[in-house]
Design a protein around this motif. Structure first.
Motif, mmCIF file in Angstrom:
data_model
loop_
_atom_site.group_PDB
_atom_site.id
_atom_site.type_symbol
_atom_site.label_atom_id
_atom_site.label_comp_id
_atom_site.label_asym_id
_atom_site.label_seq_id
_atom_site.Cartn_x
_atom_site.Cartn_y
_atom_site.Cartn_z
ATOM 1 N N ALA A 298 0.826 -1.208 0.000
ATOM 2 C CA ALA A 298 0.000 0.000 0.000
ATOM 3 C C ALA A 298 0.859 1.257 0.000
ATOM 4 N N SER A 299 1.880 1.291 0.846
ATOM 5 C CA SER A 299 2.822 2.410 0.936
ATOM 6 C C SER A 299 4.187 1.873 0.532
ATOM 7 N N ILE A 300 4.809 2.490 -0.468
ATOM 8 C CA ILE A 300 6.017 1.914 -1.058
ATOM 9 C C ILE A 300 7.214 2.820 -0.816
ATOM 10 N N GLY A 301 8.248 2.248 -0.216
ATOM 11 C CA GLY A 301 9.498 2.964 -0.006
ATOM 12 C C GLY A 301 10.659 2.116 -0.471
ATOM 13 N N CYS A 302 11.721 2.073 0.323
ATOM 14 C CA CYS A 302 12.881 1.256 -0.023
ATOM 15 C C CYS A 302 12.559 -0.228 0.186
ATOM 16 N N GLU A 303 13.210 -1.081 -0.602
ATOM 17 C CA GLU A 303 12.906 -2.507 -0.559
ATOM 18 C C GLU A 303 13.099 -3.132 0.823
ATOM 19 N N PRO A 304 14.211 -2.864 1.550
ATOM 20 C CA PRO A 304 14.374 -3.524 2.847
ATOM 21 C C PRO A 304 13.405 -3.036 3.922
ATOM 22 N N CYS A 305 12.768 -1.893 3.685
ATOM 23 C CA CYS A 305 11.950 -1.255 4.724
ATOM 24 C C CYS A 305 10.465 -1.235 4.393
ATOM 25 N N THR A 306 10.076 -1.973 3.374
ATOM 26 C CA THR A 306 8.676 -1.980 2.937
ATOM 27 C C THR A 306 8.202 -3.410 2.778
ATOM 28 N N ARG A 307 6.997 -3.685 3.249
ATOM 29 C CA ARG A 307 6.419 -5.005 3.037
ATOM 30 C C ARG A 307 4.916 -4.861 2.810
ATOM 31 N N PRO A 308 4.273 -5.877 2.248
ATOM 32 C CA PRO A 308 2.825 -5.790 2.030
ATOM 33 C C PRO A 308 2.084 -5.646 3.356
ATOM 34 N N THR A 309 0.928 -5.053 3.295
ATOM 35 C CA THR A 309 0.080 -4.953 4.476
ATOM 36 C C THR A 309 -0.989 -6.041 4.432
ATOM 37 N N ARG B 132 0.514 2.579 6.326
ATOM 38 C CA ARG B 132 1.849 2.873 6.844
ATOM 39 C C ARG B 132 2.406 1.743 7.695
ATOM 40 N N GLU B 133 1.581 0.762 8.037
ATOM 41 C CA GLU B 133 2.079 -0.358 8.825
ATOM 42 C C GLU B 133 3.015 -1.257 8.018
ATOM 43 N N GLY B 134 3.049 -1.070 6.716
ATOM 44 C CA GLY B 134 4.004 -1.796 5.896
ATOM 45 C C GLY B 134 5.361 -1.138 5.810
ATOM 46 N N ARG B 135 5.517 0.027 6.447
ATOM 47 C CA ARG B 135 6.784 0.759 6.427
ATOM 48 C C ARG B 135 7.446 0.662 7.786
ATOM 49 N N TRP B 136 8.728 0.320 7.811
ATOM 50 C CA TRP B 136 9.517 0.246 9.055
ATOM 51 C C TRP B 136 8.737 -0.490 10.141
ATOM 52 N N TRP B 137 8.251 -1.654 9.816
ATOM 53 C CA TRP B 137 7.334 -2.401 10.688
ATOM 54 C C TRP B 137 7.959 -2.781 12.028
#
Length: 243
Positions: free
Chosen positions: A200-211, A218-223
């Motif tokens: 849903a929210s897309i940033g850098c590959e190591p710091c982003t995952r699907p929600t 934003r829960e997919g960022r820096w989880w």
């Protein structure tokens, strides 16, 4: 800038205006105006701006850690709109020193602040020091904890100064995620294919995952960090200043 510009008064006047009206205001007042495009759902504000001015100036941040799909998307956008996309990169020496000392994944232990500072904030600061105004795709619903009071127009206190005032336009501040995706689908404009895989929210590959279903985007960022820390710093300075 063609005339005196009062961001606070205009933010109130344009609080319920359409994104197109806010973009038109920005283009009317500022010649040195740039749109910041991240390769995520802010494709909507780019599409709106381009339809008002085919020569809109656009930049993006290449952190060196983006998903392959994001790089492919950036290229599709460049060719689809026929725009010059200025790509900002981190300072090579600063990045090399950081990686040499702390490795490629220090942020999992120490937090994302230092890495984002080098890969995102410094290149953005470098760019914004040369412009009069910029446009973002920020929305209030992106992060209720930190962005719920984002105005449509503001004086950028994070990257501007008394000597160099900087105006920031957030035309999509009132838009919801649903409205963004209605726009994308109805007008069939390009979008990042990662969205089809649950990002849903897309940033850098190591710091982003699907929600997961019912998770906020934003829960997919820096989880691995606290929810209150889910800002990389691109907008955090202005958000903190309002709290």
């Amino acid at each position: 800038m063609t005339s005196p510009f009062d961001p606070a008064a205009l933010a109130e006047q344009y609080a319920k205006a359409t994104p197109q009206d806010i973009l038109s205001l920005a283009m009317e007042h500022f010649d040195d105006l740039w749109l910041s495009f991240s390769g995520a759902d802010d494709i909507v504000v780019l599409d709106m701006a381009w339809k008002l001015n085919k020569n809109i100036k656009v930049f993006t941040l290449d952190t060196g850690r983006l998903h392959p799909e994001t790089y492919q998307f950036l290229e599709r956008v460049r060719t689809h709109y026929g725009i010059e996309l200025e790509v900002l990169s981190p300072d090579h020496e600063a990045l090399q020193a950081y990686v040499k000392e702390k490795g490629l994944f220090d942020f999992y232990q120490s937090g994302h602040g230092e890495c984002c500072g080098i890969r995102k904030i410094e290149p953005l600061r470098r760019k914004l020091s040369t412009v009069d105004a910029w446009i973002t795709g920020q929305r209030r619903d992106q992060s209720p904890g930190t962005r719920s009071h984002v105005p449509v127009i503001e004086l950028d206190t994070a990257f501007g100064s008394e000597e160099h005032p900087l105006i920031k336009f957030n035309p999509l501040a009132n838009y919801s995620s649903e409205e963004v995706w209605t726009y994308i689908r109805m007008l069939e404009i390009p979008y990042n294919r990662l969205h089809e895989r649950g990002f849903a929210s897309i940033g850098c590959e190591p710091c982003t995952r699907p929600t997961l279903p019912n998770q906020h985007e934003r829960e997919g960022r820096w989880w691995w960090e606290e929810a209150t820390q889910k800002e990389c710093g691109l907008h955090a300075g202005n958000l903190i200043a309002r709290d």
